[in-house]
Design a protein around this motif. Structure first.
Motif, PDB file in Angstrom:
ATOM      1  N   PRO A  17       0.821  -1.225   0.000  1.00 20.86           N
ATOM      2  CA  PRO A  17       0.000   0.000   0.000  1.00 20.86           C
ATOM      3  C   PRO A  17       0.854   1.273   0.000  1.00 20.86           C
ATOM      4  CG  PRO A  17      -0.800  -1.572   1.635  1.00 20.86           C
ATOM      5  CD  PRO A  17       0.515  -2.086   1.153  1.00 20.86           C
ATOM      6  N   VAL A  18       1.977   1.234   0.713  1.00 21.70           N
ATOM      7  CA  VAL A  18       2.866   2.402   0.731  1.00 21.70           C
ATOM      8  C   VAL A  18       3.411   2.662  -0.664  1.00 21.70           C
ATOM      9  CG1 VAL A  18       5.004   3.350   1.705  1.00 21.70           C
ATOM     10  CG2 VAL A  18       3.490   1.945   3.125  1.00 21.70           C
ATOM     11  N   LEU A  19       3.786   1.597  -1.367  1.00 19.92           N
ATOM     12  CA  LEU A  19       4.319   1.722  -2.723  1.00 19.92           C
ATOM     13  C   LEU A  19       3.278   2.341  -3.651  1.00 19.92           C
ATOM     14  CD1 LEU A  19       6.474   1.137  -4.882  1.00 19.92           C
ATOM     15  CD2 LEU A  19       5.492  -1.165  -5.107  1.00 19.92           C
ATOM     16  N   VAL A  20       2.031   1.875  -3.555  1.00 15.84           N
ATOM     17  CA  VAL A  20       0.966   2.401  -4.416  1.00 15.84           C
ATOM     18  C   VAL A  20       0.725   3.881  -4.136  1.00 15.84           C
ATOM     19  CG1 VAL A  20      -1.481   2.249  -4.969  1.00 15.84           C
ATOM     20  CG2 VAL A  20      -0.139   0.161  -4.699  1.00 15.84           C
ATOM     21  N   LEU A  21       0.628   4.235  -2.858  1.00 18.71           N
ATOM     22  CA  LEU A  21       0.383   5.638  -2.505  1.00 18.71           C
ATOM     23  C   LEU A  21       1.546   6.533  -2.935  1.00 18.71           C
ATOM     24  CD1 LEU A  21      -1.197   5.252   1.065  1.00 18.71           C
ATOM     25  CD2 LEU A  21      -2.353   5.880  -1.057  1.00 18.71           C
ATOM     26  N   ALA A  22       2.779   6.022  -2.754  1.00 19.94           N
ATOM     27  CA  ALA A  22       3.948   6.823  -3.126  1.00 19.94           C
ATOM     28  C   ALA A  22       3.994   7.061  -4.627  1.00 19.94           C
ATOM     29  CB  ALA A  22       5.218   6.122  -2.662  1.00 19.94           C
ATOM     30  N   THR A  23       3.733   6.024  -5.403  1.00 18.37           N
ATOM     31  CA  THR A  23       3.774   6.187  -6.861  1.00 18.37           C
ATOM     32  C   THR A  23       2.628   7.061  -7.359  1.00 18.37           C
ATOM     33  OG1 THR A  23       2.583   4.071  -7.100  1.00 18.37           O
ATOM     34  CG2 THR A  23       4.996   4.026  -7.281  1.00 18.37           C
ATOM     35  N   LEU A  24       1.472   6.970  -6.705  1.00 22.06           N
ATOM     36  CA  LEU A  24       0.365   7.852  -7.064  1.00 22.06           C
ATOM     37  C   LEU A  24       0.732   9.314  -6.809  1.00 22.06           C
ATOM     38  CD1 LEU A  24      -2.817   5.966  -5.795  1.00 22.06           C
ATOM     39  CD2 LEU A  24      -2.367   6.702  -8.142  1.00 22.06           C
ATOM     40  N   ALA A  25       1.415   9.541  -5.686  1.00 26.76           N
ATOM     41  CA  ALA A  25       1.835  10.903  -5.359  1.00 26.76           C
ATOM     42  C   ALA A  25       2.852  11.411  -6.372  1.00 26.76           C
ATOM     43  CB  ALA A  25       2.418  10.947  -3.952  1.00 26.76           C
ATOM     44  N   ILE A  26       3.824  10.554  -6.727  1.00 18.86           N
ATOM     45  CA  ILE A  26       4.850  10.951  -7.700  1.00 18.86           C
ATOM     46  C   ILE A  26       4.208  11.315  -9.026  1.00 18.86           C
ATOM     47  CG2 ILE A  26       6.818  10.139  -9.061  1.00 18.86           C
ATOM     48  CD1 ILE A  26       7.500   8.291  -6.687  1.00 18.86           C
ATOM     49  N   VAL A 285      12.504  13.548 -13.775  1.00 17.54           N
ATOM     50  CA  VAL A 285      12.076  13.905 -12.421  1.00 17.54           C
ATOM     51  C   VAL A 285      11.328  12.739 -11.784  1.00 17.54           C
ATOM     52  CG1 VAL A 285      10.687  15.488 -11.042  1.00 17.54           C
ATOM     53  CG2 VAL A 285      11.970  16.354 -13.000  1.00 17.54           C
ATOM     54  N   GLN A 286      10.392  12.164 -12.531  1.00 16.70           N
ATOM     55  CA  GLN A 286       9.641  11.015 -12.014  1.00 16.70           C
ATOM     56  C   GLN A 286      10.570   9.849 -11.705  1.00 16.70           C
ATOM     57  OE1 GLN A 286       6.683  10.436 -15.160  1.00 16.70           O
ATOM     58  NE2 GLN A 286       5.070  10.974 -13.716  1.00 16.70           N
ATOM     59  N   GLY A 287      11.512   9.596 -12.603  1.00 13.49           N
ATOM     60  CA  GLY A 287      12.424   8.471 -12.414  1.00 13.49           C
ATOM     61  C   GLY A 287      13.293   8.628 -11.189  1.00 13.49           C
ATOM     62  N   VAL A 288      13.842   9.820 -10.988  1.00 12.99           N
ATOM     63  CA  VAL A 288      14.702  10.051  -9.823  1.00 12.99           C
ATOM     64  C   VAL A 288      13.908   9.896  -8.531  1.00 12.99           C
ATOM     65  CG1 VAL A 288      16.147  11.714  -8.620  1.00 12.99           C
ATOM     66  CG2 VAL A 288      16.239  11.585 -11.099  1.00 12.99           C
ATOM     67  N   ILE A 289      12.748  10.526  -8.475  1.00 12.49           N
ATOM     68  CA  ILE A 289      11.936  10.445  -7.257  1.00 12.49           C
ATOM     69  C   ILE A 289      11.506   9.004  -6.996  1.00 12.49           C
ATOM     70  CG2 ILE A 289       9.797  11.198  -6.161  1.00 12.49           C
ATOM     71  CD1 ILE A 289      10.030  13.801  -7.679  1.00 12.49           C
ATOM     72  N   PHE A 290      11.168   8.271  -8.072  1.00 18.39           N
ATOM     73  CA  PHE A 290      10.767   6.870  -7.904  1.00 18.39           C
ATOM     74  C   PHE A 290      11.902   6.053  -7.283  1.00 18.39           C
ATOM     75  CE2 PHE A 290      10.587   2.500  -9.535  1.00 18.39           C
ATOM     76  CZ  PHE A 290       9.327   2.113  -9.096  1.00 18.39           C
ATOM     77  N   VAL A 291      13.118   6.227  -7.769  1.00 19.79           N
ATOM     78  CA  VAL A 291      14.264   5.479  -7.235  1.00 19.79           C
ATOM     79  C   VAL A 291      14.521   5.853  -5.780  1.00 19.79           C
ATOM     80  CG1 VAL A 291      16.765   5.148  -7.414  1.00 19.79           C
ATOM     81  CG2 VAL A 291      15.359   5.137  -9.479  1.00 19.79           C
ATOM     82  N   LEU A 292      14.443   7.146  -5.456  1.00 20.99           N
ATOM     83  CA  LEU A 292      14.666   7.574  -4.082  1.00 20.99           C
ATOM     84  C   LEU A 292      13.582   7.039  -3.151  1.00 20.99           C
ATOM     85  CD1 LEU A 292      15.830  11.291  -4.554  1.00 20.99           C
ATOM     86  CD2 LEU A 292      17.225   9.228  -4.257  1.00 20.99           C
ATOM     87  N   VAL A 293      12.354   7.016  -3.638  1.00 19.74           N
ATOM     88  CA  VAL A 293      11.257   6.456  -2.827  1.00 19.74           C
ATOM     89  C   VAL A 293      11.485   4.968  -2.581  1.00 19.74           C
ATOM     90  CG1 VAL A 293       8.815   5.831  -2.893  1.00 19.74           C
ATOM     91  CG2 VAL A 293       9.515   8.159  -3.430  1.00 19.74           C
ATOM     92  N   MET A 294      11.962   4.255  -3.596  1.00 19.11           N
ATOM     93  CA  MET A 294      12.250   2.838  -3.417  1.00 19.11           C
ATOM     94  C   MET A 294      13.351   2.613  -2.374  1.00 19.11           C
ATOM     95  SD  MET A 294      10.161   1.134  -5.306  1.00 19.11           S
ATOM     96  CE  MET A 294       9.008   2.432  -4.878  1.00 19.11           C
ATOM     97  N   ILE A 295      14.331   3.506  -2.371  1.00 23.31           N
ATOM     98  CA  ILE A 295      15.408   3.403  -1.379  1.00 23.31           C
ATOM     99  C   ILE A 295      14.856   3.636   0.026  1.00 23.31           C
ATOM    100  CG2 ILE A 295      17.540   4.472  -0.556  1.00 23.31           C
ATOM    101  CD1 ILE A 295      18.277   5.014  -3.462  1.00 23.31           C
TER     102      ILE A 295
END
Length: 317
Positions: A17-26, A285-295
């Motif tokens: 659920p955290v992953l889904v919410l984070a990607t939706l926000a990004i 921008v999306q790619g960088v934020i996505f990688v940082l969120v995954m970290i």
């Protein structure tokens, strides 16, 4: 099922659920940014027909929910699209710049722990005394001082004034370890200030509570030294609190690198976000934020698993 595997499986399910919410926000927040990626690619003098054609090629004419699902499916497979400016794969650019960012964040975290833990213990063992008041005041100052301002002061004094460290830039650690560390010292110190202060304050509060417990008084009655009580028994009792604070410090440092990399001209992910946002290169921008969120998610998962190792009772909650 093996208990550790069951714990890991349970934590991974909680991450979804955290992953889904984070990607939706990004994805969602970038839709609010003014500018049309198709217009950026087409150029200043492109016709409306050409812009519409590019939008169709990029799938920008699809409903937002379809664009999101398409982007998420590709991102989870390692395809973060391509840069609108350079035409290069976004993931390649992120992975090229990520080591510089992780180096200063890791050094800052280690420095925060190395300085914050002793200071927190020192303050806790001298409650309301001059030492405690001094440490607490310095820690409060560390929380209040902006890290980018401290970075500029460090550059002016230690780099430009004394010439002890390089002023700006970075060197890949695989190319020259010594030079890489030398370039990382000042940005790491600037980045570590807030984390050191946070660890000091939180550890002091937690340790004061432990030292006033009946358990510690019993250890004193048995003749154990204060040093042994602190490092062997006290830290064990506050390990979960300390681990939580360390995780928060890491996550905050990862986000604060944007300002630090700007001050020290470090070609990391933070500077990549700024440059790409300025150029309206939204896929980057999306790619960088996505990688940082995954970290960040991975860091939180590791800390959650360490909870279960340090205190098995966590698994029963």
């Amino acid at each position: 099922m093996n208990r550790p595997l069951a714990v890991i499986g349970s934590r991974l399910l909680q991450v979804l659920p955290v992953l889904v919410l984070a990607t939706l926000a990004i994805f969602g927040l970038l839709q609010l940014v003014p500018g049309d990626p198709a217009a950026v690619i087409a150029g200043e003098y492109a016709t409306a027909e050409r812009i519409a054609e590019i939008r169709h090629m990029l799938g920008l004419d699809l409903p937002l929910w379809q664009q999101y699902l398409h982007w998420l499916a590709n991102a989870l497979q390692g395809d973060l699209s391509t840069s609108l400016i350079t035409g290069q794969p976004v993931l390649d650019e992120v992975l090229r710049r990520l080591p510089d960012t992780l180096l200063i964040v890791s050094c800052a975290l280690l420095l925060s722990i190395a300085v914050g833990v002793p200071l927190g213990l020192l303050a806790a063992t001298h409650v309301d005394g001059p030492v405690d008041r001094t440490v607490t005041s310095v820690a409060s100052l560390g929380v209040a001082v902006p890290n980018f301002w401290l970075g500029m002061i460090l550059v002016g004094f230690f780099a430009l004034g004394l010439g002890w460290f390089p002023t700006t830039g970075a060197v890949p650690i695989t190319q020259d370890f010594g030079a890489a560390i030398a370039h990382a010292v000042l940005p790491s110190v600037a980045l570590a200030m807030g984390g050191t202060a946070e660890i000091t304050r939180q550890l002091r509060s937690a340790m004061i509570e432990v030292l006033s417990s009946q358990y510690v008084r019993t250890l004193h009655a048995k003749g154990l030294s204060q040093t042994r009580i602190l490092w062997r028994h006290g830290l064990k009792n506050v390990s979960l609190t300390l681990l939580t604070v360390i995780g928060l410090v890491f996550n905050r440092a990862l986000g604060a690198t944007v300002a630090i990399e700007a001050v020290f001209a470090i070609p990391g992910t933070g500077s990549l976000i700024v440059t790409s946002a300025t150029n309206k290169d939204f896929p980057v921008v999306q790619g960088v934020i996505f990688v940082l969120v995954m970290i960040v998610i991975a860091c939180n998962l590791v800390i959650d698993l360490l909870y279960s190792i340090l205190d098995p009772r966590v698994n029963k909650r």
